[in-house]
Write an enzyme that holds these catalytic residues in place. Structure first.
Site, PDB file in Angstrom:
ATOM      1  N   SER A 125      -7.637  -4.719 -10.002  1.00  0.00           N
ATOM      2  CA  SER A 125      -8.495  -4.157  -8.957  1.00  0.00           C
ATOM      3  C   SER A 125      -9.779  -3.629  -9.556  1.00  0.00           C
ATOM      4  O   SER A 125      -9.795  -3.125 -10.690  1.00  0.00           O
ATOM      5  CB  SER A 125      -7.743  -3.010  -8.278  1.00  0.00           C
ATOM      6  OG  SER A 125      -8.600  -2.281  -7.440  1.00  0.00           O
ATOM      7  N   TYR A 151      -2.549   5.078  -8.783  1.00  0.00           N
ATOM      8  CA  TYR A 151      -2.593   3.651  -8.449  1.00  0.00           C
ATOM      9  C   TYR A 151      -3.527   2.900  -9.401  1.00  0.00           C
ATOM     10  O   TYR A 151      -3.150   1.892 -10.006  1.00  0.00           O
ATOM     11  CB  TYR A 151      -3.051   3.451  -6.990  1.00  0.00           C
ATOM     12  CG  TYR A 151      -3.398   2.016  -6.688  1.00  0.00           C
ATOM     13  CD1 TYR A 151      -2.403   1.073  -6.527  1.00  0.00           C
ATOM     14  CD2 TYR A 151      -4.734   1.594  -6.606  1.00  0.00           C
ATOM     15  CE1 TYR A 151      -2.723  -0.265  -6.287  1.00  0.00           C
ATOM     16  CE2 TYR A 151      -5.062   0.273  -6.367  1.00  0.00           C
ATOM     17  CZ  TYR A 151      -4.046  -0.653  -6.212  1.00  0.00           C
ATOM     18  OH  TYR A 151      -4.366  -1.969  -5.988  1.00  0.00           O
ATOM     19  N   LYS A 155      -2.908  -0.108 -12.571  1.00  0.00           N
ATOM     20  CA  LYS A 155      -3.594  -1.403 -12.746  1.00  0.00           C
ATOM     21  C   LYS A 155      -4.150  -1.504 -14.170  1.00  0.00           C
ATOM     22  O   LYS A 155      -4.056  -2.546 -14.818  1.00  0.00           O
ATOM     23  CB  LYS A 155      -4.720  -1.551 -11.719  1.00  0.00           C
ATOM     24  CG  LYS A 155      -4.222  -1.682 -10.280  1.00  0.00           C
ATOM     25  CD  LYS A 155      -3.415  -2.947 -10.088  1.00  0.00           C
ATOM     26  CE  LYS A 155      -2.860  -3.107  -8.699  1.00  0.00           C
ATOM     27  NZ  LYS A 155      -1.865  -4.168  -8.588  1.00  0.00           N
TER      28      LYS A 155
HETATM   29  P1  NAD Z   1       0.612  -6.117   0.278  1.00  0.00           P
HETATM   30  O1  NAD Z   1       1.301  -4.804   0.310  1.00  0.00           O
HETATM   31  O2  NAD Z   1       0.301  -6.776   1.561  1.00  0.00           O
HETATM   32  O3  NAD Z   1       1.431  -7.141  -0.633  1.00  0.00           O
HETATM   33  C1  NAD Z   1       2.277  -6.720  -1.663  1.00  0.00           C
HETATM   34  C2  NAD Z   1       3.635  -7.392  -1.428  1.00  0.00           C
HETATM   35  O4  NAD Z   1       4.534  -7.024  -2.470  1.00  0.00           O
HETATM   36  C3  NAD Z   1       4.284  -6.976  -0.106  1.00  0.00           C
HETATM   37  O5  NAD Z   1       4.683  -8.134   0.580  1.00  0.00           O
HETATM   38  C4  NAD Z   1       5.492  -6.145  -0.523  1.00  0.00           C
HETATM   39  O6  NAD Z   1       6.569  -6.284   0.385  1.00  0.00           O
HETATM   40  C5  NAD Z   1       5.804  -6.717  -1.892  1.00  0.00           C
HETATM   41  N1  NAD Z   1       6.457  -5.815  -2.842  1.00  0.00           N
HETATM   42  C6  NAD Z   1       6.144  -4.523  -3.116  1.00  0.00           C
HETATM   43  N2  NAD Z   1       6.939  -4.064  -4.093  1.00  0.00           N
HETATM   44  C7  NAD Z   1       7.758  -5.081  -4.457  1.00  0.00           C
HETATM   45  C8  NAD Z   1       8.786  -5.237  -5.407  1.00  0.00           C
HETATM   46  N3  NAD Z   1       9.140  -4.225  -6.228  1.00  0.00           N
HETATM   47  N4  NAD Z   1       9.413  -6.417  -5.508  1.00  0.00           N
HETATM   48  C9  NAD Z   1       9.072  -7.449  -4.687  1.00  0.00           C
HETATM   49  N5  NAD Z   1       8.107  -7.367  -3.767  1.00  0.00           N
HETATM   50  C10 NAD Z   1       7.454  -6.198  -3.654  1.00  0.00           C
HETATM   51  O7  NAD Z   1      -0.708  -5.921  -0.590  1.00  0.00           O
HETATM   52  P2  NAD Z   1      -1.928  -6.915  -0.826  1.00  0.00           P
HETATM   53  O8  NAD Z   1      -3.119  -6.307  -0.188  1.00  0.00           O
HETATM   54  O9  NAD Z   1      -1.550  -8.300  -0.508  1.00  0.00           O
HETATM   55  O10 NAD Z   1      -2.100  -6.734  -2.383  1.00  0.00           O
HETATM   56  C11 NAD Z   1      -1.505  -7.606  -3.322  1.00  0.00           C
HETATM   57  C12 NAD Z   1      -1.804  -7.096  -4.715  1.00  0.00           C
HETATM   58  O11 NAD Z   1      -3.209  -6.980  -4.890  1.00  0.00           O
HETATM   59  C13 NAD Z   1      -1.246  -5.694  -4.995  1.00  0.00           C
HETATM   60  O12 NAD Z   1      -0.803  -5.658  -6.332  1.00  0.00           O
HETATM   61  C14 NAD Z   1      -2.448  -4.792  -4.828  1.00  0.00           C
HETATM   62  O13 NAD Z   1      -2.349  -3.623  -5.603  1.00  0.00           O
HETATM   63  C15 NAD Z   1      -3.559  -5.687  -5.327  1.00  0.00           C
HETATM   64  N6  NAD Z   1      -4.888  -5.348  -4.779  1.00  0.00           N
HETATM   65  C16 NAD Z   1      -5.038  -5.237  -3.427  1.00  0.00           C
HETATM   66  C17 NAD Z   1      -6.287  -4.892  -2.920  1.00  0.00           C
HETATM   67  C18 NAD Z   1      -6.491  -4.727  -1.439  1.00  0.00           C
HETATM   68  O14 NAD Z   1      -7.449  -4.025  -1.043  1.00  0.00           O
HETATM   69  N7  NAD Z   1      -5.668  -5.312  -0.574  1.00  0.00           N
HETATM   70  C19 NAD Z   1      -7.362  -4.692  -3.784  1.00  0.00           C
HETATM   71  C20 NAD Z   1      -7.169  -4.832  -5.147  1.00  0.00           C
HETATM   72  C21 NAD Z   1      -5.915  -5.161  -5.640  1.00  0.00           C
HETATM   73  C1  WQD Z   2     -14.601   1.065   1.881  1.00  0.00           C
HETATM   74  C2  WQD Z   2     -15.784   1.935   2.276  1.00  0.00           C
HETATM   75  C3  WQD Z   2     -15.261   4.261   2.383  1.00  0.00           C
HETATM   76  C4  WQD Z   2     -12.473   3.880   5.752  1.00  0.00           C
HETATM   77  C5  WQD Z   2      -9.741   0.807  -1.655  1.00  0.00           C
HETATM   78  C6  WQD Z   2      -9.010   1.216  -2.897  1.00  0.00           C
HETATM   79  C7  WQD Z   2      -9.156   0.155  -3.943  1.00  0.00           C
HETATM   80  C8  WQD Z   2      -8.778  -1.217  -3.406  1.00  0.00           C
HETATM   81  C9  WQD Z   2      -9.382  -1.523  -2.094  1.00  0.00           C
HETATM   82  C10 WQD Z   2      -6.588  -1.778  -4.083  1.00  0.00           C
HETATM   83  C11 WQD Z   2     -15.906   3.221   1.477  1.00  0.00           C
HETATM   84  C12 WQD Z   2     -15.611   3.744   3.747  1.00  0.00           C
HETATM   85  C13 WQD Z   2     -13.365   3.648   4.738  1.00  0.00           C
HETATM   86  C14 WQD Z   2     -12.910   4.576   6.903  1.00  0.00           C
HETATM   87  C15 WQD Z   2     -15.110   4.733   5.931  1.00  0.00           C
HETATM   88  N1  WQD Z   2      -7.369  -1.331  -3.224  1.00  0.00           N
HETATM   89  N2  WQD Z   2     -14.666   4.072   4.819  1.00  0.00           N
HETATM   90  N3  WQD Z   2     -14.216   4.976   6.947  1.00  0.00           N
HETATM   91  O1  WQD Z   2     -12.076   2.757  -1.012  1.00  0.00           O
HETATM   92  O2  WQD Z   2     -13.555   0.771  -1.589  1.00  0.00           O
HETATM   93  O3  WQD Z   2     -11.117   0.644  -1.965  1.00  0.00           O
HETATM   94  O4  WQD Z   2      -9.209  -0.425  -1.191  1.00  0.00           O
HETATM   95  O5  WQD Z   2      -6.807  -2.012  -5.252  1.00  0.00           O
HETATM   96  O6  WQD Z   2      -8.358   0.553  -5.016  1.00  0.00           O
HETATM   97  O7  WQD Z   2      -9.544   2.455  -3.363  1.00  0.00           O
HETATM   98  O8  WQD Z   2     -11.941   0.580   0.325  1.00  0.00           O
HETATM   99  O9  WQD Z   2     -11.838   0.019   2.710  1.00  0.00           O
HETATM  100  O10 WQD Z   2     -10.956   2.258   1.957  1.00  0.00           O
HETATM  101  O11 WQD Z   2     -13.410   1.849   1.907  1.00  0.00           O
HETATM  102  O12 WQD Z   2     -16.270   5.137   6.017  1.00  0.00           O
HETATM  103  O13 WQD Z   2     -12.148   4.838   7.853  1.00  0.00           O
HETATM  104  O14 WQD Z   2     -15.606   2.345   3.635  1.00  0.00           O
HETATM  105  O15 WQD Z   2     -15.759   5.557   2.186  1.00  0.00           O
HETATM  106  O16 WQD Z   2     -17.278   3.476   1.323  1.00  0.00           O
HETATM  107  P1  WQD Z   2     -12.257   1.294  -1.091  1.00  0.00           P
HETATM  108  P2  WQD Z   2     -11.949   1.163   1.791  1.00  0.00           P
END
Ligand code: NAD
Ligand code: WQD
Length: 339
Positions: A125, A151, A155
């Site tokens: 991330s 979190y 990562k």
């Molecule tokens: P998500 O929660 O939709 O998907 C994660 C999946 O993993 C889910 O289906 C959940 O049921 C499964 N899971 C959780 N723990 C598990 C375990 N111990 N064993 C098997 N399955 C398990 O999340 P996502 O948004 O699809 O994110 C996927 C990956 O990307 C995550 O690692 C997340 O941290 C990372 N990521 C997400 C974002 C984002 O904003 N969505 C941003 C950066 C990184």
């Molecule tokens: C985006 C922008 C907020 C909600 C998070 C995690 C990051 C990654 C992705 C997994 C910011 C603003 C948000 C709202 C708002 N996840 N905001 N009103 O914070 O960039 O990233 O999700 O890895 O680790 O921190 O994403 O969508 O929450 O926010 O004004 O109700 O929107 O302040 O500027 P963020 P976000």
């Protein structure tokens, strides 16, 4: 290639499953369904016409996962999506986050060694960059453990574990993908983001306001040093992100590498709300609230490394992402539970 997707029923996993199947690869999924719905995989199967073998299990359940993997051998790669991702929850319950996120990555690496699977692609991330010193962020911008929440630290720690495993294991190919802000949905409107409860991320929150489920969007601060005072982020369409995983798999090299997956285009909170309003053809009510603790003013990347190495870059705009998110949200107002 035949690829195991841990967490493959989740938001990014299911879109990546579709992209892999459409690119001619095969996928198998292990997911404990703790944050996903079986319906997502059913629809991915319908869209692609492919069968997707599924094991409902914690990825850390070594015996069950090894049996499933042997039944589906030979596997060429794992994409490790599984994990917990709620930033606030990780502050309240850090041990659970270290347990699941680090334990599941170690379990995947042990599985790869035991079953001779050479390649792993990991969902890292942009959060690992913490407070950016300079923008845009490049892969060797500083990262560290002085991150504001457990979190993000998980990562960062898993990235180190991957680097160590790749250094130790001859032939191991490990790729960490630092996602910027994934948004949008499959263009069919049948698969998309389905957060449980009130969304904490901006785009799904705005989508719920647009559909009339929530009253107004709170803008977390309009006094940042940015053009309109609201936070800047690099919102990447989930299908572009999915294509980035296909490229990472097809081009993985021995050793450990890290890539930014973003668009390089900074978009403000106000710009995103306006784009969603255009897509949904309605006014999105909003109100300015205080800044959210832990937020940075701006985070966006230089995606040149992935372009230079793989010929991959994001092709969809914020308007495309809003149009697809709106199609998903308006057709499935209760997500996968919509009757
Ligand atoms: P998500 O929660 O939709 O998907 C994660 C999946 O993993 C889910 O289906 C959940 O049921 C499964 N899971 C959780 N723990 C598990 C375990 N111990 N064993 C098997 N399955 C398990 O999340 P996502 O948004 O699809 O994110 C996927 C990956 O990307 C995550 O690692 C997340 O941290 C990372 N990521 C997400 C974002 C984002 O904003 N969505 C941003 C950066 C990184
Ligand atoms: C985006 C922008 C907020 C909600 C998070 C995690 C990051 C990654 C992705 C997994 C910011 C603003 C948000 C709202 C708002 N996840 N905001 N009103 O914070 O960039 O990233 O999700 O890895 O680790 O921190 O994403 O969508 O929450 O926010 O004004 O109700 O929107 O302040 O500027 P963020 P976000």
């Amino acid at each position: 290639m035949r690829v195991l997707l841990s967490g493959g029923a989740g938001y990014i996993g299911v879109h990546t499953a579709i992209a892999l199947l459409e690119a001619g690869h095969e996928v198998v999924v292990v997911d404990d369904m703790s944050n996903s719905s079986l319906e997502a995989l059913v629809r991915a199967g319908e869209i692609t016409g492919a069968g997707i073998p599924l094991l409902v299990s914690d990825i850390r359940d070594e015996a069950r996962v090894r049996t499933f993997v042997s039944e589906n051998a030979p596997l060429d790669a794992v994409i490790h999506f599984a994990g917990l991702k709620a930033v606030g929850e990780s502050v309240a319950d850090p041990l659970r986050y270290y347990d699941v996120n680090i334990g599941s990555a170690v379990a995947v690496l042990k599985l790869m060694a035991a079953e001779s699977i050479p390649t792993v692609v990991f969902s890292s991330s942009a959060t690992v960059y913490g407070q950016p010193e300079r923008l845009p962020l490049v892969e060797d911008s500083p990262t560290g453990l002085d991150l504001p929440n457990p979190y993000g630290k998980t990562k960062r720690i898993v990235e180190e574990i991957l680097a160590d495993a790749a250094a130790a294991g001859p032939g191991v190919r490990a790729v960490a993908l630092r996602y910027f802000n994934p948004v949008g949905a499959h263009p069919s409107g049948r698969v998309g983001e389905d957060p449980v409860g009130v969304p904490t991320n901006l785009m799904p929150y705005v989508a719920r306001v647009a559909v009339g489920e929530l009253e107004r969007v709170g803008i977390f601060g309009d006094d940042y040093p940015t053009p309109d005072g609201t936070g800047l982020r690099d919102y990447i369409h989930v299908m572009d992100l999915a294509a980035g995983h296909v490229a990472a798999l097809e081009n993985a090299r021995p050793g450990y590498e890290v890539f930014n997956l973003g668009t390089g285009v900074p978009i403000s909170v106000r710009q995103l709300i306006a784009a969603f309003g255009r897509a949904a053809r309605r006014e999105i009510p909003s109100t300015v609230l205080p800044r959210r603790a832990g937020d940075v003013a701006a985070s966006y990347c230089d995606p040149a490394k992935a372009w230079n190495r793989w010929g991959w870059r994001a092709e969809r705009s914020i308007d495309d992402a809003c149009a697809d998110a709106w199609r998903w949200q308006s057709r499935n107002p209760q997500g996968y539970r919509t009757p």
